[in-house]
Design an enzyme around this catalytic site. Structure first.
Site, PDB file in Angstrom:
ATOM      1  N   GLY A 102       7.097   6.406 -13.100  1.00 37.65           N
ATOM      2  CA  GLY A 102       7.158   6.911 -11.920  1.00 37.65           C
ATOM      3  C   GLY A 102       8.740   7.236 -11.617  1.00 37.65           C
ATOM      4  O   GLY A 102       9.116   7.235 -10.372  1.00 37.65           O
ATOM      5  N   HIS A 141       7.059  -0.556  -4.281  1.00 38.95           N
ATOM      6  CA  HIS A 141       7.096  -0.798  -3.106  1.00 38.95           C
ATOM      7  C   HIS A 141       6.336   0.235  -2.354  1.00 38.95           C
ATOM      8  O   HIS A 141       5.813   0.035  -1.061  1.00 38.95           O
ATOM      9  CB  HIS A 141       8.363  -0.750  -2.407  1.00 38.95           C
ATOM     10  CG  HIS A 141       8.965   0.890  -2.224  1.00 38.95           C
ATOM     11  ND1 HIS A 141      10.100   1.319  -1.365  1.00 38.95           N
ATOM     12  CD2 HIS A 141       8.774   1.725  -2.862  1.00 38.95           C
ATOM     13  CE1 HIS A 141      10.125   2.531  -1.640  1.00 38.95           C
ATOM     14  NE2 HIS A 141       9.581   2.886  -2.424  1.00 38.95           N
TER      15      HIS A 141
HETATM   16  C1  LIG Z   1       9.103   6.520  -4.365  1.00 39.81           C
HETATM   17  S1  LIG Z   1       9.048   7.748  -5.578  1.00 39.81           S
HETATM   18  C2  LIG Z   1      10.350   7.084  -6.668  1.00 39.81           C
HETATM   19  C3  LIG Z   1      10.895   7.945  -7.794  1.00 39.81           C
HETATM   20  C4  LIG Z   1      11.940   7.742  -8.678  1.00 39.81           C
HETATM   21  N1  LIG Z   1      11.733   6.468  -9.387  1.00 39.81           N
HETATM   22  C5  LIG Z   1      13.231   7.512  -7.816  1.00 39.81           C
HETATM   23  O1  LIG Z   1      13.511   6.106  -7.331  1.00 39.81           O
HETATM   24  O2  LIG Z   1      13.890   8.324  -7.585  1.00 39.81           O
HETATM   25  C6  LIG Z   1       7.905   7.207  -6.382  1.00 39.81           C
HETATM   26  C7  LIG Z   1       7.401   8.156  -7.634  1.00 39.81           C
HETATM   27  O3  LIG Z   1       5.822   7.802  -8.011  1.00 39.81           O
HETATM   28  C8  LIG Z   1       5.185   9.049  -8.349  1.00 39.81           C
HETATM   29  N2  LIG Z   1       4.003   8.691  -8.548  1.00 39.81           N
HETATM   30  C9  LIG Z   1       3.111   8.421  -7.537  1.00 39.81           C
HETATM   31  N3  LIG Z   1       1.618   8.022  -8.221  1.00 39.81           N
HETATM   32  C10 LIG Z   1       1.801   8.108  -9.327  1.00 39.81           C
HETATM   33  C11 LIG Z   1       0.686   7.762 -10.439  1.00 39.81           C
HETATM   34  N4  LIG Z   1      -0.221   7.692 -10.277  1.00 39.81           N
HETATM   35  N5  LIG Z   1       1.401   7.834 -11.742  1.00 39.81           N
HETATM   36  C12 LIG Z   1       2.645   8.327 -12.072  1.00 39.81           C
HETATM   37  N6  LIG Z   1       3.667   8.497 -11.035  1.00 39.81           N
HETATM   38  C13 LIG Z   1       3.151   8.404  -9.706  1.00 39.81           C
HETATM   39  C14 LIG Z   1       5.644   9.961  -7.392  1.00 39.81           C
HETATM   40  O4  LIG Z   1       5.279  11.334  -7.847  1.00 39.81           O
HETATM   41  C15 LIG Z   1       7.199   9.581  -7.117  1.00 39.81           C
HETATM   42  O5  LIG Z   1       8.083  10.429  -8.044  1.00 39.81           O
END
Ligand SMILES: C[S@@+](CC[C@H](N)C(=O)[O-])C[C@H]1O[C@@H](n2cnc3c(N)ncnc32)[C@H](O)[C@@H]1O
Length: 399
Positions: free
Chosen positions: A245, A313
């Site tokens: 993610g 979170h």
């Molecule tokens: C709050 S962001 C954090 C991004 C990064 N880790 C940062 O701190 O900048 C959460 C991330 O989870 C990804 N995400 C959401 N659902 C997901 C899934 N089912 N599988 C993989 N990634 C996912 C989103 O696209 C997003 O980039």
């Protein structure tokens, strides 16, 4: 009514002014915490001077109107144009002609931004940028407004209706979030942002909120060499770190900048539409982007480290545990490490950024920021992993 129109605490004003003047003398140390404490004191001063009516009008009229002006400025290119013009007085008429925006409309937007102190009014229909308005020309600064105000706003503003219809229970169901209720959709925040064209703004916002925070891999913070590099498989095919993610890979790029000699692959995993938007460049050629849904089997087995930053979170406990179980199944015993970079809410005295983010998580995703106890319950209790150490960067920011 005197309650509404009496300044909140005039008696405290002289003392607060004195404390602020004294605190200002310590600003030269460059210490963020000294400055932040002073900003909170200045906020207390403002609240003491304001009447409750003025505070209410600020909330109900002025702040929403600022959001509207910022969003319009983003959309029509105003902030970029003002930044390009530089630190000189800029006339509404000229800006409007270049942007092809009705000057009457632009005058009204800029007038409010000036009245709120976000632009400097230097004459009739003439403004100079402030450092805040200049920063709005940057995608990492302006991306939060469409992705969180336009997309997230209805979730906040209708939270009371959602709660009323759910007997005032704390939301814990990722499939029934206040956002889904407000937008009348069954898409979660990330899918809705993608479908409405706001995912790029959200990813840019992710690049912005981290600014000014001490990176965990910086010297004298998390001991990267001792914890991760020593004992890691040195072959170039081995995977050193998977950022699950990981968005556009900001964290891994930062890791590579701090530790360029570390061998092994750095893999950034995210949804296909996110990793698909990573444009290969000289800067990011140290990264391997990989589309992966973190609720499915983790395809990278036995990496030295699996890293999650602001991911857990986003999810209530059952979904967060599901993500961790997928990673746990891929970890090599006595070799792989799990690194979580998340907030830990203290029992008292939460910093306003963290308490706000907790409500963002509540409203957008039925999720939450966690206390230390919550983290132990999730990571150890639900998932059978062991927390070896929590490193703190102050203000509840931990790695
Ligand atoms: C709050 S962001 C954090 C991004 C990064 N880790 C940062 O701190 O900048 C959460 C991330 O989870 C990804 N995400 C959401 N659902 C997901 C899934 N089912 N599988 C993989 N990634 C996912 C989103 O696209 C997003 O980039």
């Amino acid at each position: 009514m005197a309650t509404a129109t009496t300044p909140s605490n005039l008696a405290a004003v002289p003392h607060l002014i004195k404390e602020i003047a004294q605190g200002a003398g310590c600003l030269e140390s460059g210490c963020h915490e000294v400055r932040q404490a002073l900003a909170i004191k200045a906020r207390t001063l403002l609240q003491a001077l304001e009447t409750p009516r003025e505070t209410m009008i600020k909330h109900c009229w002025a702040q929403p109107a600022v959001f509207a002006a910022i969003l319009c400025g983003n959309e029509c290119g105003l902030w970029k144009l003002m930044a390009k013009n530089g630190d000189r007085p800029q006339r509404v008429k000229e800006l409007a002609a270049t942007l092809d925006v009705d000057p009457v409309l632009l005058r009204r937007l800029l007038r409010h931004m000036g009245a709120m102190g976000y632009l400097l009014e230097v004459g009739e229909d003439e403004y100079k940028p402030t450092s805040f308005s200049l920063s709005l020309s940057l995608p990492i600064m302006n991306g939060g407004y469409p992705s969180l105000i336009t997309m997230g706003g209805p979730s906040f503003l209708n939270l009371h209706e959602y709660e009323r219809s759910r007997a005032w229970k704390n939301p814990t169901d990722a499939k029934d979030s206040p956002l889904m209720h407000a937008h009348k959709t069954d898409l979660n925040y990330f899918d809705l942002a993608a479908s409405r064209g706001y995912l790029e703004d959200f990813n840019n916002h992710m690049g912005g909120y981290r600014q000014g925070r001490l990176p965990w891999m910086a010297p004298d913070f998390v001991p990267v060499q001792e914890l991760l590099v020593e004992g890691a498989d040195p072959s170039p095919e081995a995977v050193f770190m998977v950022d699950v993610g990981g968005g556009l890979g900001h964290d891994l790029l930062e890791f590579h900048r701090y530790h360029p000699s570390v061998l092994g692959k750095l893999i950034v995993q995210d949804l296909p539409q996110v990793v698909g938007s990573i444009v290969p460049s000289e800067e990011n050629n140290s990264l391997t982007p990989l589309a992966h849904n973190f609720f499915e089997e983790q395809p990278i087995k036995g990496a030295r480290a699996y890293y999650l930053h602001s991911v857990l979170h986003d999810w209530p406990d059952d979904r967060a545990a599901a993500i961790l179980h997928r990673i746990k199944a891929a970890m090599r015993p006595c070799y792989s490490k799990l690194l979580l970079n998340e907030n830990v809410i203290p029992r008292t005295g939460a910093y306003w950024e963290t308490s706000a983010l907790d409500l963002v998580m509540l409203s957008l995703l039925s999720a939450r920021e966690r206390t230390e106890r919550d983290w132990y319950d999730l990571v150890e209790g639900r998932c059978g992993l062991r927390i070896v150490k929590i490193w703190s960067a102050g203000r509840g920011w931990r790695a």
